[in-house]
Design a protein around this motif. Structure first.
Motif, PDB file in Angstrom:
ATOM      1  N   PHE A   1      -0.847   1.204  -0.702  1.00 22.99           N
ATOM      2  CA  PHE A   1      -2.097   1.077  -1.263  1.00 22.99           C
ATOM      3  C   PHE A   1      -2.896   2.637  -1.455  1.00 22.99           C
ATOM      4  CE2 PHE A   1      -2.645  -3.562  -2.012  1.00 22.99           C
ATOM      5  CZ  PHE A   1      -1.585  -3.959  -0.796  1.00 22.99           C
TER       6      PHE A   1
ATOM      7  N   GLN B   1      -6.663   4.757  -2.089  1.00 21.28           N
ATOM      8  CA  GLN B   1      -8.180   4.435  -2.526  1.00 21.28           C
ATOM      9  C   GLN B   1      -8.564   5.889  -2.727  1.00 21.28           C
ATOM     10  OE1 GLN B   1     -10.679   2.516   0.110  1.00 21.28           O
ATOM     11  NE2 GLN B   1     -12.096   2.198  -1.512  1.00 21.28           N
TER      12      GLN B   1
ATOM     13  N   ARG C   1      -9.628   0.137  -4.069  1.00 16.94           N
ATOM     14  CA  ARG C   1      -8.566   0.472  -3.510  1.00 16.94           C
ATOM     15  C   ARG C   1      -7.361  -0.449  -4.245  1.00 16.94           C
ATOM     16  NH1 ARG C   1      -7.613  -0.651   2.926  1.00 16.94           N
ATOM     17  NH2 ARG C   1      -9.358   0.851   2.752  1.00 16.94           N
ATOM     18  N   GLU C   2      -6.244   0.180  -4.607  1.00 22.99           N
ATOM     19  CA  GLU C   2      -5.741  -0.300  -5.665  1.00 22.99           C
ATOM     20  C   GLU C   2      -3.958  -0.094  -5.001  1.00 22.99           C
ATOM     21  OE1 GLU C   2      -5.167   2.118  -9.143  1.00 22.99           O
ATOM     22  OE2 GLU C   2      -4.355   3.899  -8.100  1.00 22.99           O
ATOM     23  N   GLY C   3      -3.247  -1.323  -5.528  1.00 29.48           N
ATOM     24  CA  GLY C   3      -2.152  -1.437  -4.944  1.00 29.48           C
ATOM     25  C   GLY C   3      -1.099  -0.234  -5.650  1.00 29.48           C
TER      26      GLY C   3
ATOM     27  N   CYS D   1       5.339  -2.253  -3.629  1.00 21.84           N
ATOM     28  CA  CYS D   1       5.486  -3.192  -2.707  1.00 21.84           C
ATOM     29  C   CYS D   1       7.285  -3.346  -2.374  1.00 21.84           C
ATOM     30  CB  CYS D   1       5.092  -4.281  -2.929  1.00 21.84           C
ATOM     31  SG  CYS D   1       5.180  -5.860  -1.806  1.00 21.84           S
TER      32      CYS D   1
ATOM     33  N   CYS E   1       2.859  -8.173  -2.657  1.00 26.88           N
ATOM     34  CA  CYS E   1       1.830  -7.699  -1.928  1.00 26.88           C
ATOM     35  C   CYS E   1       0.249  -7.553  -2.582  1.00 26.88           C
ATOM     36  CB  CYS E   1       2.034  -6.039  -1.520  1.00 26.88           C
ATOM     37  SG  CYS E   1       3.731  -6.049  -0.643  1.00 26.88           S
TER      38      CYS E   1
ATOM     39  N   ARG F   1      -3.455  -7.725  -2.519  1.00 28.95           N
ATOM     40  CA  ARG F   1      -4.460  -7.105  -1.634  1.00 28.95           C
ATOM     41  C   ARG F   1      -5.079  -8.191  -1.000  1.00 28.95           C
ATOM     42  NH1 ARG F   1      -9.731  -3.614  -3.183  1.00 28.95           N
ATOM     43  NH2 ARG F   1     -10.695  -3.555  -1.346  1.00 28.95           N
TER      44      ARG F   1
ATOM     45  N   TRP G   1      -3.543  -3.132   8.272  1.00 34.48           N
ATOM     46  CA  TRP G   1      -3.770  -2.164   7.542  1.00 34.48           C
ATOM     47  C   TRP G   1      -3.595  -0.864   8.587  1.00 34.48           C
ATOM     48  CZ3 TRP G   1      -4.324  -1.840   2.240  1.00 34.48           C
ATOM     49  CH2 TRP G   1      -4.610  -3.007   1.689  1.00 34.48           C
TER      50      TRP G   1
END
Length: 126
Positions: A37, A39, A45-47, A50, A108, A110, A116
């Motif tokens: 991820f 940010q 926060r973005e994916g 995966c 995946c 979030r 994390w």
């Protein structure tokens, strides 16, 4: 204690490359899909990507398709993110994450990520 530690971030010029690593300890990644991820300042926060538990399936955000490659070495308990053709808009803190439960498929979301890392800064600038 389950822990994820990212490394490999830094400052790179546009068009450059970096390889991020996500080293796991306290658990075996073999049974977990792992996600990357990011940010950026002022953004959610973005994916990014995966990978399935055995590495056979991957997915990517549209913004990084064709430029980023996720891979894993379960023998080393490590997941990688190879980033090429980097753009200024890729600047962000990059995090790896594992789901709360064992997950085989490359899924995946979030909301399901329970573990994390601390993040590694990637800055793309000339």
């Amino acid at each position: 204690q389950l822990q994820l530690v990212e490394s490999g971030g830094g400052l790179v010029q546009p068009g450059g490359s970096l390889r991020l690593s996500c080293a796991a300890s306290g658990f075996t990644v073999d049974y977990y899909a792992i996600g990357w991820f990011r940010q950026a300042p002022g953004k959610e926060r973005e994916g990014v990507s995966c990978i399935s538990s055995n590495g056979g399936s991957t997915n990517y955000a549209d913004s990084v398709k064709g430029r980023f490659t996720i891979s894993r070495d379960n023998a080393k308990n490590t997941v990688y993110l190879q980033m090429t053709s980097l753009k200024p808009e890729d600047t962000a803190i990059y995090y790896c994450a594992a789901p709360r439960m064992t997950t085989v498929q490359a899924m995946c979301p979030r909301a399901l990520m329970g573990y994390w890392g601390q993040g590694t800064q990637v800055t793309v600038s000339s």
